[in-house]
Design a protein around this motif. Sequence first.
Motif, mmCIF file in Angstrom:
data_model
loop_
_atom_site.group_PDB
_atom_site.id
_atom_site.type_symbol
_atom_site.label_atom_id
_atom_site.label_comp_id
_atom_site.label_asym_id
_atom_site.label_seq_id
_atom_site.Cartn_x
_atom_site.Cartn_y
_atom_site.Cartn_z
ATOM 1 N N PHE A 39 5.785 19.219 1.213
ATOM 2 C CA PHE A 39 6.241 18.005 0.516
ATOM 3 C C PHE A 39 6.569 16.859 1.472
ATOM 4 C CE2 PHE A 39 10.251 20.189 1.306
ATOM 5 C CZ PHE A 39 11.194 19.188 1.458
ATOM 6 N N HIS A 40 7.055 17.197 2.685
ATOM 7 C CA HIS A 40 7.335 16.129 3.653
ATOM 8 C C HIS A 40 6.038 15.383 4.015
ATOM 9 C CE1 HIS A 40 11.520 17.007 4.473
ATOM 10 N NE2 HIS A 40 11.262 18.264 4.764
ATOM 11 N N LYS A 44 5.175 11.440 3.504
ATOM 12 C CA LYS A 44 4.734 10.568 4.596
ATOM 13 C C LYS A 44 3.479 9.791 4.192
ATOM 14 C CE LYS A 44 3.260 11.060 9.486
ATOM 15 N NZ LYS A 44 4.096 10.173 10.301
ATOM 16 N N ARG A 50 -1.228 5.901 2.871
ATOM 17 C CA ARG A 50 -2.496 6.363 3.431
ATOM 18 C C ARG A 50 -3.432 6.842 2.326
ATOM 19 N NH1 ARG A 50 -1.947 4.870 8.800
ATOM 20 N NH2 ARG A 50 0.083 5.576 9.561
ATOM 21 N N VAL A 148 0.351 24.078 11.582
ATOM 22 C CA VAL A 148 0.810 22.747 11.991
ATOM 23 C C VAL A 148 2.035 22.356 11.166
ATOM 24 C CG1 VAL A 148 -1.466 21.953 12.730
ATOM 25 C CG2 VAL A 148 -0.751 21.562 10.375
ATOM 26 N N GLY A 149 2.807 21.406 11.669
ATOM 27 C CA GLY A 149 3.954 20.871 10.948
ATOM 28 C C GLY A 149 3.551 19.773 9.979
ATOM 29 N N SER A 150 4.532 19.240 9.279
ATOM 30 C CA SER A 150 4.257 18.269 8.209
ATOM 31 C C SER A 150 3.554 17.013 8.707
ATOM 32 C CB SER A 150 5.565 17.832 7.555
ATOM 33 O OG SER A 150 6.318 18.927 7.183
ATOM 34 N N SER A 151 3.960 16.509 9.873
ATOM 35 C CA SER A 151 3.345 15.270 10.368
ATOM 36 C C SER A 151 1.866 15.482 10.631
ATOM 37 C CB SER A 151 4.025 14.800 11.652
ATOM 38 O OG SER A 151 5.340 14.399 11.396
ATOM 39 N N GLU A 152 1.517 16.667 11.151
ATOM 40 C CA GLU A 152 0.102 16.931 11.410
ATOM 41 C C GLU A 152 -0.650 17.251 10.117
ATOM 42 O OE1 GLU A 152 -0.637 17.412 15.956
ATOM 43 O OE2 GLU A 152 -0.493 19.386 15.008
ATOM 44 N N ALA A 154 -0.050 15.639 7.390
ATOM 45 C CA ALA A 154 -0.338 14.273 6.941
ATOM 46 C C ALA A 154 -1.484 13.675 7.759
ATOM 47 C CB ALA A 154 0.923 13.411 7.072
ATOM 48 N N HIS A 155 -1.495 13.967 9.046
ATOM 49 C CA HIS A 155 -2.545 13.457 9.928
ATOM 50 C C HIS A 155 -3.914 13.984 9.483
ATOM 51 C CE1 HIS A 155 -4.880 12.879 13.636
ATOM 52 N NE2 HIS A 155 -3.984 11.995 14.002
ATOM 53 N N ALA A 158 -5.111 12.315 6.291
ATOM 54 C CA ALA A 158 -5.574 10.931 6.475
ATOM 55 C C ALA A 158 -6.807 10.842 7.361
ATOM 56 C CB ALA A 158 -4.444 10.089 7.075
ATOM 57 N N VAL A 159 -6.918 11.724 8.351
ATOM 58 C CA VAL A 159 -7.919 11.544 9.415
ATOM 59 C C VAL A 159 -9.031 12.597 9.352
ATOM 60 C CG1 VAL A 159 -8.212 11.472 11.934
ATOM 61 C CG2 VAL A 159 -6.151 10.492 10.908
ATOM 62 N N GLN A 160 -8.699 13.806 8.874
ATOM 63 C CA GLN A 160 -9.587 14.982 8.869
ATOM 64 C C GLN A 160 -9.779 15.559 10.261
ATOM 65 O OE1 GLN A 160 -10.260 15.853 5.633
ATOM 66 N NE2 GLN A 160 -10.701 17.830 6.570
#
Lengths: 471, 210
Positions: A39-40, A44, A50, A148-152, A154-155, A158-160
């Motif tokens: 959910f984080h 994000k 994004r 991976v963690g939440s930020s990754e 999200a990465h 957005a980026v694949q």
Amino acid sequence: MLRARTIIDKIWDSHVVARRDDGECLLYIDRLLLQENSFHAFDKIRREQRAIRNPGQAFAFSDHYVPTVGREKGLAGIADPEIRNMVELIESDSRDNHITLFGLGDVRQGILHVVGPEQGITQPGLVIAGADSHTSTHGALGAYAFGVGSSEVAHVLAVQGLWRPRPKTMRVLVDAALPAGVTSKDLILSIIGTIGAGGAVGHVIEYAGPGIAALSVEQRMTVCNMSIEAGARAGLMSPDEAVFDYVKGRPYAPKGARWDAALAYWRTLPSDPGAAYDRDVRIAASRIAPMVTWGTNPEQVAPVTGAVPDPAAERDPDRRARMERALSYMALDPGTELRSIAVDRVFIGSCTNSRIEDLRIAAAIAKGRTAQVPTMVVPGSGLVRLQAEAEGLHEIFLAAGFEWRSPGCSMCVAINGDTLAPGERCASTSNRNFEGRQGPGGRTHLMSPAMAAAAAVTGRITDVRELTGVG
Amino acid sequence: MDPFRTLTATAVPLVMANVNTDQIFPARFIRKPRAVGYAQFTFHDVRRDDDGMLRADFPLNDERYHDARIIVGGTNFGCGSSREGAVYTLIDSGIRALIAPSFGDIFAANCLKNGVLTVTLPDDAVVDLRDQLRSVERPVLTIDLEAETIVRPDGATLAFSADPFQKHCLLNGLNEIDLSLEFAAEMSAFEAAYRGRFPWLAPDASGRKG
């Protein structure tokens, strides 16, 4: 002449999108696996407005927070509003972002590392990122898979892709098939005990050798699953015919001419003879016995025939302090025979050991015997549950007094309401014996499904070979 | 994200090796929204005894280190679960930098994404540093990321080596997704070639809706 390459090199080289001056590569991510704790990441994505690049390459799973009883009530069966909210969030985040969800009420629902392979989402040669550290499980099919963690997360949405330095490689070579009465859970616990909880930091492990080839695909998943417990970036195996047979015909597997093309490619993936690794570790299969952890980290493990070690005999002061703290938490005295330790509960389940073969092994021990302590069997997916019921395994468990539950992570991470009480001691087929992992104050002994079932019917840690006469 | 340039702050020594993210941030708190403030969860169970009272022997409970912004930890710090809450809880408790002989991979990546510096130093340097933090009156370090140095309480300077990209992101407080999206053309070219090389991976190739 072409350089001999490992499967790690081959997958890596085919997934580099771009390379930075510092050598880090933007690695293409074929599949992204999500769970409720993502959910984080969705927060994000929303906050930063994004777009999701390829929602069709992401798959979401309700597993960490789902209840294992009362499933006919659906969401309404989750009494705790915070827990219910987590299951609701993955449903709405998946729906809003056009991501396939294996959710509550879907017969295919289950633990992400069970369902991914089961559905054919996991395939050889893929790079898979998962919102869970046990994503290394998928390496058993020849995929390069990591948590991976939440930020990754999200990465990737957005980026694949993800930026990664080229990893160091470690080959763990298992020299022969495992002895009778010894399972792949014992093998991986033994490997972690040998190289240590930080023994593979910075490395990707390739498990290889006759001892790996002799394992079924499900047994291999148990090995790769716990790679993270040795600190590895990922753990994988070169795929063979057993893997191709496993993948064939699964819902997301390629069909027809596409299957033929995929298979031809997959056959090029195994590591070349003579390929070099940064580190080589050799494991003598004949020396492995059924293993049990005595401490609060998977490296604190011993053969069931052994005893709780004495910190006084440990020369390294840091290790000694860790052992003392672990024994204090576990309420164990040095020198205690592992086989004399009584348990309060047994948990058979988790992404490490909840597949049909695990349940068959546990049922074989349970058959005709009676649970001496509360014992919970939690299948890894709805389809595993159905298969077990078709084989009558649930009747064996129920006749032995085991609880037969609905699929999810359950008491491995203990955030769905299934927890140990403080001070309770549990024989568990899960992957982490950390302090509080199965509930604050809970004490976990990791072991194989056969060993856990043996503990259930005797009420203490038991060498399963004494029950079966095998080995 | 706040840029990280220099930090002069109290540093707390944590001797334990293999500190895992379950210890830093127990799993039952993951479901809490970030807005509640995660500082209350930092090392929640490890720092308490069986009766729920704060343990005097846990360094983060020691008044000496109450305003710590740096942790000097042990080998394989942050191993285990990928939960990013383990970093959020440290940030909410004021921590901006971690020094250890090695880190769990996923945890270290999570730190970078949230502007927390991880510094890897040789084992003996970390042990010396922890010993000094315990013995001096003011357990304060200065970390200069640009210069890649740490000034110890005794005034001695330790050099460390920062990953160039991590350094660039931290010094400038950059959002990595923005940087990566600058590679959109490369990504599109890769995907076009990829769909040619691996046609069975096209989202609709299995005959199912992706």
